[in-house]
Design a protein around this motif. Structure first.
Motif, PDB file in Angstrom:
ATOM      1  N   VAL A 209       0.846  -1.202   0.000  1.00  8.52           N
ATOM      2  CA  VAL A 209       0.000   0.000   0.000  1.00  8.52           C
ATOM      3  C   VAL A 209       0.876   1.245   0.000  1.00  8.52           C
TER       4      VAL A 209
ATOM      5  N   TYR B 118      -9.162   9.285   4.927  1.00  5.63           N
ATOM      6  CA  TYR B 118      -9.478   7.874   5.147  1.00  5.63           C
ATOM      7  C   TYR B 118      -8.728   7.258   6.331  1.00  5.63           C
ATOM      8  N   VAL B 119      -7.528   7.690   6.545  1.00 15.27           N
ATOM      9  CA  VAL B 119      -6.788   7.094   7.662  1.00 15.27           C
ATOM     10  C   VAL B 119      -7.099   7.805   8.967  1.00 15.27           C
TER      11      VAL B 119
ATOM     12  N   THR C 101      -9.272   9.978  -5.138  1.00 10.00           N
ATOM     13  CA  THR C 101      -9.851   8.640  -4.972  1.00 10.00           C
ATOM     14  C   THR C 101      -9.935   7.942  -6.329  1.00 10.00           C
TER      15      THR C 101
ATOM     16  N   GLN D 297      -8.008   4.547  -7.522  1.00 11.67           N
ATOM     17  CA  GLN D 297      -8.778   3.382  -7.984  1.00 11.67           C
ATOM     18  C   GLN D 297      -8.298   2.922  -9.351  1.00 11.67           C
TER      19      GLN D 297
ATOM     20  N   ILE E 248      -9.513  -1.062  -9.396  1.00 12.50           N
ATOM     21  CA  ILE E 248     -10.754  -1.509  -8.770  1.00 12.50           C
ATOM     22  C   ILE E 248     -11.931  -0.970  -9.579  1.00 12.50           C
TER      23      ILE E 248
ATOM     24  N   ASN F 291     -16.694   0.518  -4.763  1.00 12.75           N
ATOM     25  CA  ASN F 291     -15.312   0.875  -5.055  1.00 12.75           C
ATOM     26  C   ASN F 291     -14.724   1.772  -3.961  1.00 12.75           C
ATOM     27  N   ASP F 292     -15.545   2.778  -3.603  1.00 10.66           N
ATOM     28  CA  ASP F 292     -15.082   3.733  -2.590  1.00 10.66           C
ATOM     29  C   ASP F 292     -14.751   3.033  -1.284  1.00 10.66           C
TER      30      ASP F 292
ATOM     31  N   SER G 290     -13.926  -0.084  -0.771  1.00 13.00           N
ATOM     32  CA  SER G 290     -12.709  -0.897  -0.830  1.00 13.00           C
ATOM     33  C   SER G 290     -11.461  -0.020  -0.883  1.00 13.00           C
ATOM     34  N   THR G 291     -11.579   1.106  -1.554  1.00 19.02           N
ATOM     35  CA  THR G 291     -10.449   2.040  -1.573  1.00 19.02           C
ATOM     36  C   THR G 291     -10.129   2.496  -0.164  1.00 19.02           C
ATOM     37  N   LYS G 292     -11.205   2.784   0.535  1.00 14.82           N
ATOM     38  CA  LYS G 292     -11.042   3.266   1.894  1.00 14.82           C
ATOM     39  C   LYS G 292     -10.346   2.198   2.738  1.00 14.82           C
TER      40      LYS G 292
ATOM     41  N   TYR H 126      -8.532  -0.097   1.721  1.00 13.58           N
ATOM     42  CA  TYR H 126      -7.171  -0.229   1.220  1.00 13.58           C
ATOM     43  C   TYR H 126      -6.245   0.797   1.853  1.00 13.58           C
ATOM     44  N   ILE H 127      -6.684   2.021   1.800  1.00 15.56           N
ATOM     45  CA  ILE H 127      -5.829   3.086   2.343  1.00 15.56           C
ATOM     46  C   ILE H 127      -5.668   2.968   3.848  1.00 15.56           C
ATOM     47  N   GLN H 128      -6.723   2.463   4.468  1.00 14.40           N
ATOM     48  CA  GLN H 128      -6.662   2.397   5.936  1.00 14.40           C
ATOM     49  C   GLN H 128      -5.553   1.492   6.436  1.00 14.40           C
TER      50      GLN H 128
END
Lengths: 165, 381
Positions: free
Chosen positions: A109, A128-129, A156, A160, A165, B3-4, B6-8, B10-12
């Protein structure tokens, strides 16, 4: 407030936000040692403000703002450095609490993340984090909330695309 | 939308990007060290009125404040005019000009008294003034009710001011103003006690603190127990008398007469003190102690002296040597000087005398310098 009380506040803020600030710095400078130094500097400045009795309504946003300003200064100074050099020195921190699978995933990642534009990285991280609302991100990065929303949306999408994705 | 999410997710995963434990501990330590080094105790105020170090003036006290309102004071003085202000000087409570005396004249004098010493003296003067007013009123039969209460309150305010000024004033000024105030207060007590209206006394009792008791606590800054002080001083004077008698042959007639006169006077004062009322007794002892101090300091200029460390009293003197101060604990205060014996004017030594004045902590350095100076100047009596 006396020294003891302030120290208590300071220590608890450090416990809560040190990692978050470190991540933010990492995103900004991609170098563990530098990010650590910056984190420390951010907290020393935070102490100065605390001691001088500055009012702080949102400690987290305040810390990010300092970190962001410091990163800006750093960019100005380091512009001449090549990207390769930065990548080279970007040693990965070891999170000893996670297993090898998790570590590998994390490394992936992070590598992917490194390929993004710095501006994309910071908004994605904060959103997001760290879970900051767009309004606070805007405050930290000194932009309008609208700009941040747009940037977030595009970032975003770009991520993607990379991940297919 | 999927998608959003899973992206989230992923980044987390980046959340595991953390400070290593060692870096974290090291950082916390150095930050706390930093916090303590740049601590609050540096004089920075924390709170709404927080100011940085540079903005806090070094001398916030008397001086700058007084400078600040000096223009007002001058303006007032000009407006009121010298004549009125002068005429107001003799006003008593109830008089038309009394307000000018207390609200203008006295603040002006206070503003002009820049040092703590001057302020302490002034406050003592003002209190004496109040008491004189009370006596005047008493004589006219007007010391009653509100006026008396007002005077008592006023006196207390000035006592507080004097005590405050005395926190920073010199020891000499402090003891002088303290005894002045003691005396003044006794007069006031007598005044009030004899008064059938007893207005002030009533107030004092309401507050369950008599005026003089309040004053006593405020002024008892570093006073010894009077009786102990008297005995101590008496012992000092006695031993000095003995010492002077023993060494009469070594002293010039002039010096001998002057020293024994002083000691006689001190002895008489101490004898009187025994039968006197508290305040006068205290004054007498103070005087005696000063006289003893003068004799002691004179002696230190005549020969090498041995001091008793506990009382600070001179226990022996050797005229064959040059003045050397020998403290009875092996701590030698050596004085570099020429071989010949020197004498010097005792009045210049008065301060050193006060230093020696029955204090347990004898300031070696001060005495050393004092004697050194005396020897160098080599003054003849």
């Amino acid at each position: 407030m006396n020294q003891k009380e302030l120290e208590t506040i300071f220590t608890s803020s450090f416990a809560d936000y040190a990692d978050a600030i470190f991540r933010f710095c990492m995103v900004k400078v991609s170098n563990v040692e530098l990010a650590e130094d910056m984190t420390q500097e951010v907290f020393s400045r935070y102490w100065q403000c605390l001691r001088d009795g500055k009012e702080m309504t949102n400690t987290r946003a305040f810390l990010y703002t300092i970190a962001n300003n410091m990163a800006k200064d750093w960019y100005k100074k380091k512009k001449s450095d090549s990207l390769d050099m930065q990548m080279e020195s970007g040693v990965q921190p070891k999170d000893t609490t996670s297993g090898p699978y998790r570590l590998a995933e994390h490394t992936e990642v992070q590598e992917m993340f490194e390929e993004l534009e710095p501006k994309d990285r910071e908004v994605l991280l904060l959103k997001y984090v760290e879970g900051l609302p767009p309004k606070e991100i805007a405050q930290v990065l000194n932009e309008s909330a609208n700009t941040i929303s747009v940037r977030l949306n595009r970032a975003t999408k770009r991520l993607q695309e990379k991940l297919h994705i | 939308m999927k998608n959003d999410t899973s992206t989230k997710e992923y980044i987390q995963k980046l959340e595991s990007l953390k400070l290593s434990e060692s870096s974290r501990a090291r950082m916390q330590n150095s930050l706390l060290e930093y916090a303590r080094f740049h601590g609050v105790s540096e004089g920075v105020r924390v709170g709404e009125d927080a100011r940085s170090i540079e903005q806090v003036p070094v001398s916030t006290s008397l001086f700058s404040l007084k400078r600040m309102y000096m223009p007002f004071v001058i303006l007032l003085a000009v407006m009121v005019g010298g004549g009125t202000s002068y005429a107001a000087q003799d006003a008593v409570p109830g008089d038309f000009l009394y307000a000018i005396k207390t609200e203008v004249n006295e603040p002006v004098r206070s503003a002009l008294a820049l040092s703590a010493n001057a302020e302490a003296d002034l406050q003592a003067d003002i209190i004496a003034e109040r008491i004189e007013e009370a006596e005047t009123l008493k004589a006219e039969g007007r010391l009653e009710g509100e006026v008396a209460a007002q005077l008592a309150a006023d006196i207390q305010t000035h006592i507080a001011k004097a005590a405050k000024a005395n926190e920073t004033s010199d020891a000499e000024v402090r003891s002088r103003t303290t005894s002045e105030l003691d005396l003044a207060l006794t007069r006031f007590d007598v005044l009030v006690e004899n008064d059938t209206a007893l207005a002030v006394r009533g107030i004092a009792e309401d507050e369950s603190v008599s005026t003089s008791a309040a004053l006593g606590t405020m002024l008892a800054i570093d006073e010894m127990d009077a009786e102990a002080f008297r005995l101590n001083t008496q012992a000092r004077v006695d031993s000095l008398m003995e010492l002077v008698e023993e060494n009469q042959s070594q002293l010039s007639a002039e010096v001998y007469v002057s020293l024994s006169n002083k000691l006689d006077e001190a002895d008489t004062l101490l004898m009187q003190a025994e039968s006197q009322a508290e305040v006068q007794s205290r004054n007498s002892i103070d005087r005696a102690a000063v006289l003893a101090g003068e004799v002691e300091s004179k002696l230190t200029t005549l020969g090498s002296v041995r001091l008793d460390m506990n009382s600070g009293a001179i226990i022996d003197i050797d005229f064959s040597n040059t003045p050397v101060l020998d403290i009875n604990l092996g701590a030698d205060a050596q004085v570099d000087s020429d071989d010949s014996r020197k004498e010097s004017d005792s009045t210049t030594e008065a301060e050193a005398g006060v230093q020696l004045d029955s204090r347990i902590d004898l300031d070696l350095e001060a005495v050393d310098v004092e004697i050194d100076g005396a020897v160098r100047s080599g003054l003849k009596l």
